[in-house]
Write a protein that holds these residues in place. Structure first.
Motif, PDB file in Angstrom:
ATOM      1  N   VAL A  86     -39.690  17.920  -6.190  1.00 23.51           N
ATOM      2  CA  VAL A  86     -39.659  16.731  -5.331  1.00 23.51           C
ATOM      3  C   VAL A  86     -40.686  15.709  -5.822  1.00 23.51           C
ATOM      4  O   VAL A  86     -41.831  16.062  -6.125  1.00 23.51           O
ATOM      5  N   SER A  87     -40.250  14.462  -5.903  1.00 20.16           N
ATOM      6  CA  SER A  87     -41.165  13.364  -6.221  1.00 20.16           C
ATOM      7  C   SER A  87     -41.471  12.594  -4.949  1.00 20.16           C
ATOM      8  O   SER A  87     -40.545  12.193  -4.234  1.00 20.16           O
ATOM      9  N   GLU A 145     -42.945   9.212  -3.864  1.00 21.68           N
ATOM     10  CA  GLU A 145     -43.476   7.877  -4.156  1.00 21.68           C
ATOM     11  C   GLU A 145     -44.291   7.475  -2.931  1.00 21.68           C
ATOM     12  O   GLU A 145     -43.731   7.028  -1.926  1.00 21.68           O
ATOM     13  N   ASN A 148     -40.549  -0.878  -9.903  1.00 19.99           N
ATOM     14  CA  ASN A 148     -40.505  -0.818  -8.437  1.00 19.99           C
ATOM     15  C   ASN A 148     -40.062  -2.147  -7.830  1.00 19.99           C
ATOM     16  O   ASN A 148     -40.396  -3.215  -8.339  1.00 19.99           O
ATOM     17  N   THR A 165     -46.512  10.175  -6.912  1.00 22.58           N
ATOM     18  CA  THR A 165     -46.383   9.021  -7.768  1.00 22.58           C
ATOM     19  C   THR A 165     -46.305   7.770  -6.912  1.00 22.58           C
ATOM     20  O   THR A 165     -46.564   7.784  -5.728  1.00 22.58           O
ATOM     21  N   ASP A 215     -36.088  12.416  -4.780  1.00 17.89           N
ATOM     22  CA  ASP A 215     -37.193  11.470  -4.727  1.00 17.89           C
ATOM     23  C   ASP A 215     -37.306  10.975  -3.294  1.00 17.89           C
ATOM     24  O   ASP A 215     -36.286  10.740  -2.641  1.00 17.89           O
ATOM     25  N   ASP A 271     -39.027   7.946  -1.139  1.00 17.49           N
ATOM     26  CA  ASP A 271     -39.750   6.688  -1.295  1.00 17.49           C
ATOM     27  C   ASP A 271     -40.806   6.531  -0.189  1.00 17.49           C
ATOM     28  O   ASP A 271     -40.873   7.352   0.738  1.00 17.49           O
ATOM     29  N   GLN A 306     -33.749  10.103  -1.875  1.00 17.16           N
ATOM     30  CA  GLN A 306     -32.810   9.628  -2.885  1.00 17.16           C
ATOM     31  C   GLN A 306     -32.595  10.725  -3.920  1.00 17.16           C
ATOM     32  O   GLN A 306     -33.473  11.563  -4.153  1.00 17.16           O
ATOM     33  N   CYS A 315     -32.549  10.279  -7.007  1.00 21.90           N
ATOM     34  CA  CYS A 315     -33.465   9.991  -8.116  1.00 21.90           C
ATOM     35  C   CYS A 315     -34.213   8.727  -7.729  1.00 21.90           C
ATOM     36  O   CYS A 315     -33.712   7.914  -6.956  1.00 21.90           O
ATOM     37  N   MET A 316     -35.422   8.564  -8.274  1.00 26.73           N
ATOM     38  CA  MET A 316     -36.218   7.418  -7.835  1.00 26.73           C
ATOM     39  C   MET A 316     -35.600   6.085  -8.250  1.00 26.73           C
ATOM     40  O   MET A 316     -35.917   5.056  -7.677  1.00 26.73           O
ATOM     41  N   HIS A 317     -34.721   6.121  -9.243  1.00 20.66           N
ATOM     42  CA  HIS A 317     -34.094   4.870  -9.678  1.00 20.66           C
ATOM     43  C   HIS A 317     -32.713   4.665  -9.066  1.00 20.66           C
ATOM     44  O   HIS A 317     -32.118   3.606  -9.244  1.00 20.66           O
TER      45      HIS A 317
END
Lengths: 351, 99
Positions: A19-20, A22, A36, A68, A256, A258, A264, A266-268
Motif C-alpha cells: 500500500v502506498s 500519499e 501531483n 510518500t 494507492d 491519496d 486508487q 495506482c497513484m497515477h
C-alpha cells in the motif's frame, strides 16, 4: 520462492500486500515535472483515520507500506503515522525529496519510524541542474548533506532519479556521486504528464538515447557497492502471455491512498474505488469493481508487447497510467517440507 | 521471573517484520533485507514468537495445534529455531521488548 511462489499467490488470492500512502500533496520543493495535481479537492484524513486504516491493513496482512507524497515529511503527523506503521509491523519505505532530512529528523526517522529504506530524489549531478529542476536554490547541497546525515544515523538510503533533458548529460556523474555517497541509484521514467493531464512536463523529456546509456552504464556498474539499478517494467510486460506476466501488480496486490482518502488502483490512475471517509479499506478492496477493471486493462495493454519491446514517450517501458494521463486531453535454507507438519524455513532471498 | 526461566524464553528479533500470505509466512529482516518464506507450521511458530515464550510452551502450542507428538514437535522445532537463529531472526535477549 518469494517471487516465484508467494507473489503469484498474493495476486491470485488478491491479497492487499503493498500500500502506498500519499500523505499530502504539499511539498517544500517545487519540481518542474511534479506529477501531483495540487488542486485536487478533498478533505485530508485525520490521524485517527490513519490509525484505523493501519490497523485494518495489519489485519489484512498488508506487508509493505510506502509513505510518500507530495513530500510526506511535511505532513503534520508524519512521525505519528510512521510510528504506528512500525508498531503494527509493516515494512515501511519512505519516499522523500530529502529536503527535511536534517540530522534531527534523520535520527527521529531512524528511532521512531525505523523504515526499511528511505528513497530520496536526485535530479542532477550538480547544483545547477538539480536546483533548476527543484526550483529551490541550495536544495542540491542540502540533499547531499542530508543523505550523509541519514546514512550516519543508520538509515538505509537509496536514490531515485528520472532522466530529463536537463540531466541526461550527467548520467555518469550521478552514478559517481551516488557511489561516493555509498547509496544505490535507480532510474525511473519516463517524464509523464501530470495526473490532471497537464502535458507541460513533457517539454523536458530526454532523448531516447539516454535509456540506452542508462542500460549500458547500469550493466557496467552492477555488483558495485552503491551501484545503480534500472526499473524495467518491460521485463514483466514483455512476456505477457498470462495474467501473472501482465504489467505491475495494479488491481491485484496493491493500492494507492491519496491524502483525501481516495483509494486508487495506482497513484497515477486518478479514479477512486472508494473513499475512507465513507468506507473501510477492507470494504473498498473487497467490493469495488475498479480494481478488476484496472487489472483487465493492464493485461490488455501488456499483450501488445508480446511481439515487440515496450516503448512509451521514448523510454523502453510501458505504464498504463501514463498512457491514460497522456490521453486525458493532456496528458529456506531448506526445501519445502516433505511432511506438512514439519516447520520449515523455505527460502531466504534479498529484497 | 527466575533467571533460568528467563533464559529459556525466546522471541523474534525486533528487526523482523512478518505477515501471513495464505498458509505461508513472509518474513523481512530490516537490516539484511532478506525475505524469508516459512510454511504453515513455521508461520504458526513465528506468530507464537511475537511475544516471549518458553520452549516448553512453544512445543505444547505446536502439539495442540497440529497432529504431532511432543518429541517430534520438539525435535523439528529445535531445527527450525536453529535456522531462525542462523538468519538472525531471534532476539538475543527475549526479555527485551519485542516490537
Amino acid at each position: 520462492m518469494y517471487r516465484q511462489d508467494i507473489l503469484p499467490k498474493v495476486r491470485q488470492q488478491r491479497l492487499l500486500h503493498d500500500v502506498s500512502l500519499e500523505l499530502t500533496y504539499a511539498c517544500n520543493l517545487d519540481c518542474f515535472y511534479c506529477y501531483n495535481d495540487r488542486d485536487k479537492p478533498g478533505r485530508p484524513l485525520s490521524l485517527e483515520q490513519y490509525r484505523q486504516l493501519l490497523h485494518d491493513l495489519a489485519q489484512m496482512q498488508t506487508l509493505f507500506l510506502m509513505l510518500t507524497g507530495g513530500e510526506p515529511m511535511v505532513h503534520p503527523h508524519f512521525f505519528e503515522i510512521g510510528r504506528m506503521a512500525r508498531d503494527l509491523g509493516f515494512v515501511t519505505r519512505v519516499r522523500t525529496n530529502g529536503h527535511s532530512l536534517g540530522r534531527r529528523n534523520a535520527q527521529r526517522l531512524r528511532d521512531e519510524v525505523d523504515p526499511y529504506v528511505v528513497e530520496v530524489s536526485l535530479h542532477g549531478a550538480t547544483a545547477e541542474v538539480h536546483d533548476r529542476q527543484t526550483r529551490v536554490p541550495g536544495s542540491f547541497d542540502r540533499l547531499l548533506n542530508n543523505v550523509a546525515n541519514a546514512s550516519a544515523c543508520g538509515l538505509r538510503c537509496s536514490v531515485v532519479t528520472t532522466p530529463t533533458a536537463w540531466n541526461e548529460n550527467q548520467i555518469d556523474e550521478m552514478f559517481s556521486l551516488c557511489q561516493a555517497l555509498g547509496v544505490p541509484l535507480r532510474f525511473q521514467g519516463p517524464v509523464a504528464p501530470r495526473d490532471n493531464g497537464d502535458r507541460e512536463p513533457l517539454v523536458i523529456q530526454p532523448s531516447p538515447a539516454v535509456w540506452k546509456k542508462v542500460e549500458r552504464v547500469t550493466a557496467a556498474q552492477s555488483g558495485l557497492q552503491g551501484s545503480a539499478s534500472y526499473s524495467r517494467p518491460e521485463t514483466e510486460t514483455a512476456a505477457a502471455v498470462s495474467e501473472e506476466a501482465a504489467s505491475c501488480s495494479v488491481g491485484v496486490a496493491g493500492v494507492d491512498i491519496d491524502p483525501y482518502g481516495n483509494v486508487q488502483a495506482c497513484m497515477h490512475l486518478q479514479r477512486s474505488a472508494g473513499n475512507l471517509h465513507q468506507q473501510s479499506i477492507r470494504d473498498i478492496w473487497e467490493r469495488s469493481p475498479l480494481f478488476l477493471e484496472a487489472r483487465t486493462r493492464a493485461i490488455e495493454a501488456a499483450t501488445q508487447f508480446q511481439q515487440r519491446p515496450p516503448e512509451q514517450l521514448g523510454a523502453p517501458l510501458f505504464c498504463l497510467a501514463v498512457e491514460e494521463n497522456c490521453n486525458k486531453g493532456c496528458a529456506g535454507v531448506a526445501s519445502r517440507a516433505a511432511q506438512e507438519n514439519q516447520p520449515q524455513l523455505i527460502e531466504a532471498v534479498s529484497l | 521471573m527466575p533467571e533460568a526461566e528467563s533464559r529459556d524464553r525466546i522471541a523474534l528479533s525486533s528487526r523482523l517484520r512478518h505477515r501471513a500470505v495464505g498458509d505461508e509466512g513472509v518474513l523481512v529482516h530490516l537490516d539484511s533485507g532478506r525475505v524469508i518464506v516459512v510454511n504453515e507450521v513455521g508461520l504458526f511458530i513465528i506468530q507464537q514468537l511475537a511475544k516471549p515464550i518458553s520452549r516448553a510452551d512453544l512445543v505444547q502450542a505446536v502439539v495442540d495445534e497440529f497432529e504431532v507428538g511432543p518429541q517430534e514437535a520438539e525435535r523439528d522445532m529445535e531445527c527450525f529455531l536453529d535456522e531462525l537463529g542462523g538468519e538472525q531472526l531471534l532476539a538475543a535477549d527475549a526479555t527485551d521488548p519485542v516490537q
